[in-house]
Design a protein around this motif. Sequence first.
Motif, PDB file in Angstrom:
ATOM      1  N   PRO A 384       0.799  -1.234   0.000  1.00 45.51           N
ATOM      2  CA  PRO A 384       0.000   0.000   0.000  1.00 45.51           C
ATOM      3  C   PRO A 384       0.827   1.279   0.000  1.00 45.51           C
ATOM      4  N   VAL A 385       0.161   2.357  -0.401  1.00 46.57           N
ATOM      5  CA  VAL A 385       0.738   3.700  -0.256  1.00 46.57           C
ATOM      6  C   VAL A 385       0.055   4.306   0.963  1.00 46.57           C
ATOM      7  N   LYS A 386       0.855   4.792   1.921  1.00 47.59           N
ATOM      8  CA  LYS A 386       0.262   5.306   3.165  1.00 47.59           C
ATOM      9  C   LYS A 386       0.243   6.829   3.168  1.00 47.59           C
ATOM     10  N   SER A 387      -0.838   7.381   3.725  1.00 46.15           N
ATOM     11  CA  SER A 387      -0.861   8.834   3.929  1.00 46.15           C
ATOM     12  C   SER A 387      -1.893   9.158   4.998  1.00 46.15           C
ATOM     13  N   THR A 388      -1.764  10.323   5.609  1.00 44.05           N
ATOM     14  CA  THR A 388      -2.677  10.694   6.692  1.00 44.05           C
ATOM     15  C   THR A 388      -4.092  10.875   6.154  1.00 44.05           C
ATOM     16  N   SER A 389      -4.210  11.655   5.080  1.00 40.11           N
ATOM     17  CA  SER A 389      -5.557  11.863   4.529  1.00 40.11           C
ATOM     18  C   SER A 389      -5.729  11.016   3.274  1.00 40.11           C
ATOM     19  N   VAL A 390      -6.997  10.867   2.839  1.00 37.10           N
ATOM     20  CA  VAL A 390      -7.244  10.029   1.654  1.00 37.10           C
ATOM     21  C   VAL A 390      -6.739  10.717   0.391  1.00 37.10           C
ATOM     22  N   LYS A 391      -6.268   9.912  -0.524  1.00 35.60           N
ATOM     23  CA  LYS A 391      -5.776  10.417  -1.813  1.00 35.60           C
ATOM     24  C   LYS A 391      -6.672   9.879  -2.927  1.00 35.60           C
ATOM     25  N   SER A 392      -6.754  10.658  -3.996  1.00 35.68           N
ATOM     26  CA  SER A 392      -7.534  10.197  -5.153  1.00 35.68           C
ATOM     27  C   SER A 392      -6.633   9.336  -6.048  1.00 35.68           C
ATOM     28  N   TYR A 393      -7.242   8.712  -7.061  1.00 36.27           N
ATOM     29  CA  TYR A 393      -6.449   7.948  -8.038  1.00 36.27           C
ATOM     30  C   TYR A 393      -5.389   8.864  -8.658  1.00 36.27           C
ATOM     31  N   GLU A 394      -5.847  10.065  -9.023  1.00 36.67           N
ATOM     32  CA  GLU A 394      -4.963  10.979  -9.742  1.00 36.67           C
ATOM     33  C   GLU A 394      -3.774  11.366  -8.875  1.00 36.67           C
ATOM     34  N   ASP A 395      -4.045  11.582  -7.562  1.00 33.16           N
ATOM     35  CA  ASP A 395      -2.948  11.937  -6.652  1.00 33.16           C
ATOM     36  C   ASP A 395      -1.887  10.849  -6.649  1.00 33.16           C
ATOM     37  N   LEU A 396      -2.334   9.595  -6.812  1.00 37.43           N
ATOM     38  CA  LEU A 396      -1.405   8.470  -6.729  1.00 37.43           C
ATOM     39  C   LEU A 396      -1.018   7.956  -8.117  1.00 37.43           C
ATOM     40  N   ASP A 397      -1.297   8.775  -9.123  1.00 36.69           N
ATOM     41  CA  ASP A 397      -0.846   8.507 -10.479  1.00 36.69           C
ATOM     42  C   ASP A 397      -1.469   7.258 -11.106  1.00 36.69           C
ATOM     43  N   MET A 398      -2.735   7.010 -10.772  1.00 36.38           N
ATOM     44  CA  MET A 398      -3.432   5.878 -11.399  1.00 36.38           C
ATOM     45  C   MET A 398      -4.622   6.418 -12.192  1.00 36.38           C
TER      46      MET A 398
END
Length: 780
Positions: A384-398
């Motif tokens: 997984p990719v971890k982060s404090t707040s939720v990320k969108s697909y675009e934020d994670l380059d998908m």
Amino acid sequence: MSINLKTLLAVACMALLPATIQAKTESFGIGDKTFLLNGKPFLVKAAEIHYPRIPRPYWEHRIKMCKALGMNTICLYVFWNIHEQKEGEFDFTGNNDLRAFIRLAQKNGMYVILRPGPYVCAEWDMGGLPWWLLKKHDIRLRKQDPYFMERLEIFEQKVGEQVADLTIEKGGPVIMVQVENEYGAYDADKDYIRAVRDILRKSGFDKVQLFQCDWASTFKANALDDLLWTMNFGTGANIENEFAPLKAARPDSPLMCSEFWSGWFDKWGSAHETRDAKAMVEGLETMIQNNISFSLYMTHGGTSWTHWAGANSPGIWPDVTSYDYDAPINEAGQTTPKYFELRNMMAKYHNGKLPAIPAAYPTIAINNFKFTEVAPLFNNLPKPVKSTSVKSYEDLDMGWGCMLYRTTIKQDVGVESVLRVTEAHDYAQVFLNGKYIGTINRMHQETTLVMPAMKKGDVLDIYIDAFGRINFGSGIKDRKGISEKVELYYENGDIVNIELKNWEHYLLPDDYESQTETDYVPLTAANTGVRGNYRGTFTVNKPGDTFIDMSTWGKGQVYVNGHAIGRFWSIGPQQTLYMPGCWLKKGVNEIIVTDVLGPHEVKMEGKKEPVLDVLRLEAPATHRTEGQSLDLSNEKAVSEGTLTEGNGWKEVKFDQPADGRFVCIEALNSHWDREYACIAEFYLLDEDGKRLSRETWKVVYADDEDVKTGNKSADKIFDLQESTYWSTNSGVPFPHTIVLDLGQSKRISGFQILPRVEQGAPEAIKDYRMYVKRTQFKGI
Ligand code: GLA
């Protein structure tokens, strides 16, 4: 005769050109109320087909099928996002070989109309714009946003490098190039349209005829003086009325319907769309007789493979994989009764002689599918990719696919709570410690789910499957995954509202490689039906086209021999996926099905006929629940009166503005005593008489909606599509009512209404009453 040096040089240069370009150069332009080809009046009879929606080996077959209809031109979009799937990486090869496609049209004696966007709509993911633009959070799409304009210019230059030398004056078949697409349905911004025009000119389309298309009701907002204006409308439209505003503005212009809709597109969960063949042919014949050029959208729709189908809006109405469109040439490239009806009419204008119809590709049945392996979702989560707040697909380059969001509950929640996801794009299944709790479906405008009591340390999973990105209207900035945040609400004596943080993001992209990298285990009775990937094989003796029956599967994507052939969803109306024979092999073929819901039976067959019209909804998509009955007996109308007869927009100003969130439209009867109440489009006006945004509108009640003979539900009155409409059912008497929830209270000074007044369907409300209230109406 004296030959000067210039002529000699020209002849010498011609000799150096490749043979294909040496072919005679022609001219195309505008004369008095007509197009001119090589100086002579010319009627454009164009067939719209999209090369990425047809397997390359079938391109020429489809072009010949159009030619055999008597068409003289191929009209096509260029989808930016299929050519630049990653920023800065361009692909014009294989099935994306635009140049080869245009050359093929030319080889078959067809002219070409090129529509390079940048936005195209077309029921295509994000209307053709690349998703990676959304990585820039504040981007303004289809606006003079510096980054958007920079990327669009680079793309159009690439298109120019590929095909600008194929314009007609340079020896190619391209007679016209379109600037943007139906911008009037999006905004009014002539500077932006000018900028796109200039970019196209700079990209090599400097001499060719440029044009812009829109609807009769919207074209003036963005019409540039130096461009040709064409109109879009569909089967059944009143053609004279459609051109009346254009004729008034430009009496000498040639007339062209740049999109005459042969049918319409299907959406998951909505009835299959068809349009009458006779009405389509009559419309086209009327245009031919009146020297009106046309492009038949679609003449052959084809397929939105992989994840290329978009979604309609307002709201979100994901488009199905098939783009059959009820077009004259069906999805598999076969003739239909509509095809012959059209060909017979066209033959009359070709002295009875049209080219022969090319033979159809054979279709085959396949009955030997064997599924032997499964890769269950929950055993195959990647790192997984971890982060404090939720990320969108675009934020994670998908770009496309699924994402599983996981967090741990930080405290005991001893009571039921409400999980609120703002917003889940698009279909979210929620699990607690691996147990399925429920679904939050954006299609139904859902944002919440009731959760059972939870304990500290419980694992919450939100598994999201994204629909196609919205391709129409202001919703095109459609980020996928969770777009903002996740909260939990509950009452524990106090009201508790916590935002859930510390997320693990498991990326599950929709590509073949990712599906092969998962760990497959033998398929057993115990794991049959789980969410995940199912792998199998089938053998074919002689490849042919087939239609894969998905009716026992849930929802997902199918990959055959590495080709993603499209999304399926048991709710329909599409139940089979078109599998072109050119992608099958003699012998053993591989199939992988990613099913985000899990199949209820692991079986499959290849049929010889498609099934595109079976809906399997839990509840019909209407806006009246059992027992609901609107009570207006104590209400006072803010406006009542009689709407004028006939076509076009009607505007009514209230005597005094009214404030409220809930609006009821009551239709008392119809002009010409027709039995149906119909509305094509509806706007409310603010204090300054401007149209209020309809983004947050919901239909909360409609006394009657015809969802049996077509998709004529009440929300069609604000779907931005003049060709779709609300209609009541046959035999249900007036009055008829719709109640809208605007989402928040507004000051309303009046309304605009577009009746459905097409040829042969004069359904226009006559007497009406309008009610506006701050609180909900009684009985709802
Ligand atoms: C409009 C768009 C097309 C397509 C049709 C509907 O006319 O320009 O791209 O979306 O609607 O099929």
